[in-house]
Structure formats: C-alpha cells, structure tokens
Write a protein that holds these residues in place. Structure first.
Motif, PDB file in Angstrom:
ATOM      1  N   UNK A 103       1.411  -1.208  -0.398  1.00 24.31           N
ATOM      2  CA  UNK A 103      -0.310   0.049   0.229  1.00 24.31           C
ATOM      3  C   UNK A 103       0.519   0.806   0.283  1.00 24.31           C
ATOM      4  N   UNK A 104       2.043   1.262   1.081  1.00 26.54           N
ATOM      5  CA  UNK A 104       2.412   2.668   0.976  1.00 26.54           C
ATOM      6  C   UNK A 104       3.589   2.681  -0.160  1.00 26.54           C
ATOM      7  N   UNK A 105       3.812   1.980  -0.891  1.00 23.38           N
ATOM      8  CA  UNK A 105       4.667   1.816  -2.017  1.00 23.38           C
ATOM      9  C   UNK A 105       4.028   1.959  -3.506  1.00 23.38           C
ATOM     10  N   UNK A 106       3.055   1.810  -3.610  1.00 23.62           N
ATOM     11  CA  UNK A 106       2.331   2.050  -4.287  1.00 23.62           C
ATOM     12  C   UNK A 106       1.275   4.159  -4.163  1.00 23.62           C
ATOM     13  N   UNK A 107       1.392   4.033  -3.074  1.00 24.08           N
ATOM     14  CA  UNK A 107       1.305   5.416  -2.306  1.00 24.08           C
ATOM     15  C   UNK A 107       2.205   6.670  -3.186  1.00 24.08           C
ATOM     16  N   UNK A 108       3.589   6.284  -3.173  1.00 23.93           N
ATOM     17  CA  UNK A 108       4.837   7.078  -3.040  1.00 23.93           C
ATOM     18  C   UNK A 108       4.597   6.425  -4.841  1.00 23.93           C
ATOM     19  N   UNK A 109       4.302   5.442  -5.716  1.00 20.60           N
ATOM     20  CA  UNK A 109       4.347   5.777  -6.859  1.00 20.60           C
ATOM     21  C   UNK A 109       3.280   6.604  -7.771  1.00 20.60           C
ATOM     22  N   UNK A 110       2.998   6.390  -7.151  1.00 21.81           N
ATOM     23  CA  UNK A 110       1.073   7.091  -7.532  1.00 21.81           C
ATOM     24  C   UNK A 110       1.766   9.119  -7.334  1.00 21.81           C
ATOM     25  N   UNK A 113      -1.444   9.910 -16.210  1.00 21.87           N
ATOM     26  CA  UNK A 113      -2.664   9.158 -15.866  1.00 21.87           C
ATOM     27  C   UNK A 113      -3.198   8.085 -15.893  1.00 21.87           C
ATOM     28  N   UNK A 114      -2.964   7.616 -16.863  1.00 16.22           N
ATOM     29  CA  UNK A 114      -4.131   6.100 -15.787  1.00 16.22           C
ATOM     30  C   UNK A 114      -3.066   5.406 -14.955  1.00 16.22           C
ATOM     31  N   UNK A 120      -4.420   4.170 -11.499  1.00 20.07           N
ATOM     32  CA  UNK A 120      -3.351   2.986 -11.124  1.00 20.07           C
ATOM     33  C   UNK A 120      -3.356   2.304 -10.338  1.00 20.07           C
ATOM     34  N   UNK A 121      -2.545   3.329  -9.482  1.00 17.52           N
ATOM     35  CA  UNK A 121      -1.629   2.993  -8.769  1.00 17.52           C
ATOM     36  C   UNK A 121      -2.947   3.173  -7.280  1.00 17.52           C
ATOM     37  N   UNK A 122      -4.008   4.348  -7.664  1.00 15.71           N
ATOM     38  CA  UNK A 122      -4.791   4.650  -6.592  1.00 15.71           C
ATOM     39  C   UNK A 122      -5.886   2.895  -6.527  1.00 15.71           C
ATOM     40  N   UNK A 123      -6.127   2.405  -7.925  1.00 19.12           N
ATOM     41  CA  UNK A 123      -7.005   1.677  -8.001  1.00 19.12           C
ATOM     42  C   UNK A 123      -5.615   0.225  -7.166  1.00 19.12           C
ATOM     43  N   UNK A 124      -4.389   0.631  -6.888  1.00 18.13           N
ATOM     44  CA  UNK A 124      -3.787  -0.923  -5.873  1.00 18.13           C
ATOM     45  C   UNK A 124      -3.994  -0.431  -4.556  1.00 18.13           C
ATOM     46  N   UNK A 125      -4.028   0.956  -4.568  1.00 18.87           N
ATOM     47  CA  UNK A 125      -4.558   0.922  -2.955  1.00 18.87           C
ATOM     48  C   UNK A 125      -5.459   0.150  -1.833  1.00 18.87           C
ATOM     49  N   UNK A 126      -6.581   0.879  -3.052  1.00 20.03           N
ATOM     50  CA  UNK A 126      -7.634   0.011  -2.220  1.00 20.03           C
ATOM     51  C   UNK A 126      -7.508  -1.352  -2.776  1.00 20.03           C
ATOM     52  N   UNK A 127      -6.978  -2.068  -3.632  1.00 25.60           N
ATOM     53  CA  UNK A 127      -7.166  -3.745  -3.717  1.00 25.60           C
ATOM     54  C   UNK A 127      -6.421  -3.901  -2.862  1.00 25.60           C
ATOM     55  N   UNK A 128      -5.461  -2.894  -2.051  1.00 25.62           N
ATOM     56  CA  UNK A 128      -4.727  -3.974  -1.097  1.00 25.62           C
ATOM     57  C   UNK A 128      -5.196  -4.175   0.079  1.00 25.62           C
ATOM     58  N   UNK A 129      -6.691  -3.214   0.688  1.00 32.08           N
ATOM     59  CA  UNK A 129      -6.554  -3.439   1.329  1.00 32.08           C
ATOM     60  C   UNK A 129      -8.320  -4.373   1.110  1.00 32.08           C
TER      61      UNK A 129
END
Length: 206
Positions: free
Chosen positions: A34-41, A50-51, A55-64
């Motif tokens: 989750x924090x890795x995706x947040x940094x990448x976003x 933008x895509x 996508x990384x915002x989607x990753x964060x949600x899917x992390x949960x």
C-alpha cells in the motif's frame, strides 16, 4: 536528491520487498504494498501520467481487499486442515470461466477506453499506458483472489510497464519492473509447489 528521485527509490526498495513477500504469500505483504503504491502514484502524478496514477490509486484500494481476502482464505485453509507448514502453504482459488470472460471484457473495453481518455488528457504515451493499466487491473484482481494465473498476467503487464518507464526516463522503475519479471518465474514455481486449493471451490473451468 530531489523528491521525484526519492519517491522512485522508495518504490524500488519497497516494491522489491513486497514482491518477495508475494512469492511467499506472506500476509503482511499488503502493508508494504500500500505505501509503495502511494509513493508510485505520487511519481506518476508529478509526471502527468494519468492512467498509471489512477492505477496506483486502484492498487491501494485493492490492497485493503487483499488483506481481507487473504485473511479469510488462510482461515478457511486452516479450518480444512490442509496446511503443509505454517509458513509455506499457499492458499489458492480456482480460476473460473466467469472470471475469464469478465477479464476478456475488461481487456476489450479497457484498452481502447483508456487509450482515448489518456490521449485526450495529453498523456505522454497513451498506448503503452492503456495496455499496462488494463492488464495490471486484471492481474491485481487475480492476486487478491489468489489465482496462480496472476503471475503470467503480471509478466505481460510488466513488459509493457518497462516500455512505458523507458519512454518517461524512470530508470529506477525500469529496474524495478525488470526485477518483477524475473521474480515472477520463481513465484509461479513456488505457488505451484506449495499451493493448496480451498475445498469449497468448484472444479476448474466451471
């Protein structure tokens, strides 16, 4: 070192740790993911890609979602008494025809839709972005469902991701996705070796 470089290096380090934990199906993987995706976003937001930002915002949600699903599957596997060893058993869900058709629909609709949307927004590489984003959405969904097929989808998606990041000059990310691809082959082997399907799953293909 500027902020962009720091975020890229942070993503490289945490991404490598996360992937090793994913290969072992360590439940704490998601807390690194989750924090890795947040940094990448943040990196892609700064580059107006933008895509990949979305996508990384989607990753964060899917992390949960992954935290919930993996915890549930691990509990079911334990209740069935199928654990080989406490830290080595990989819980798997069978891939169904329904999921295959949904995934195919996402590819057919997602790639052109994202391409034209990103082109309109001035994305620097809408074609690579659309392929990478669409395939990564599917791979992440399969990962949360503990489908072994997710490894093959990640390999394809990461090849496109390398091309995208080369075009953007994100060399730290090129190194990261190259590591992802190489490690995915070991991931396939480990999940096949230690994978156990949950008892309530219907026969494969239904």
């Amino acid at each position: 070192m500027n902020l962009l470089q720091f975020l890229q290096i942070f993503t490289l380090v945490t991404g490598a740790i996360y992937l090793i934990m994913q290969i072992l199906q360590n439940k704490y993987m998601w807390y690194v993911y989750i924090p890795s995706c947040a940094a990448q976003a943040c990196v892609y937001l700064m580059q107006s890609t933008w895509a990949f930002f979305a996508l990384n915002l989607y990753y964060i949600v899917m992390g949960f979602v992954g935290i919930y699903n993996w915890k549930k599957d691990a509990a079911e596997l334990k209740a069935e008494g199928k654990e080989k060893k406490k830290d080595s058993t990989i819980h798997l869900n069978r891939f169904t025809h329904k999921e295959l058709w949904i995934s195919a629909a996402i590819v057919a609709i997602g790639i052109p839709a994202i391409y034209f949307a990103m082109k309109a927004l001035g994305d620097p590489n809408p074609l690579l972005d659309s392929f990478t984003t669409t395939l990564s959405i599917i791979a992440t969904w399969w990962l949360t469902r503990s489908h072994i097929q997710q490894w093959f989808m990640w390999i394809i998606a990461d090849i496109f991701a390398i091309g995208l990041n080369i075009s953007l000059g994100n060399w730290w990310f090129v190194a990261l996705y190259s590591f992802y691809i190489l490690s995915s082959f070991f991931g396939v082997w480990n999940w096949y070796k230690n994978g156990v399907y949950l008892a309530e799953q219907v026969p494969e293909g239904n």
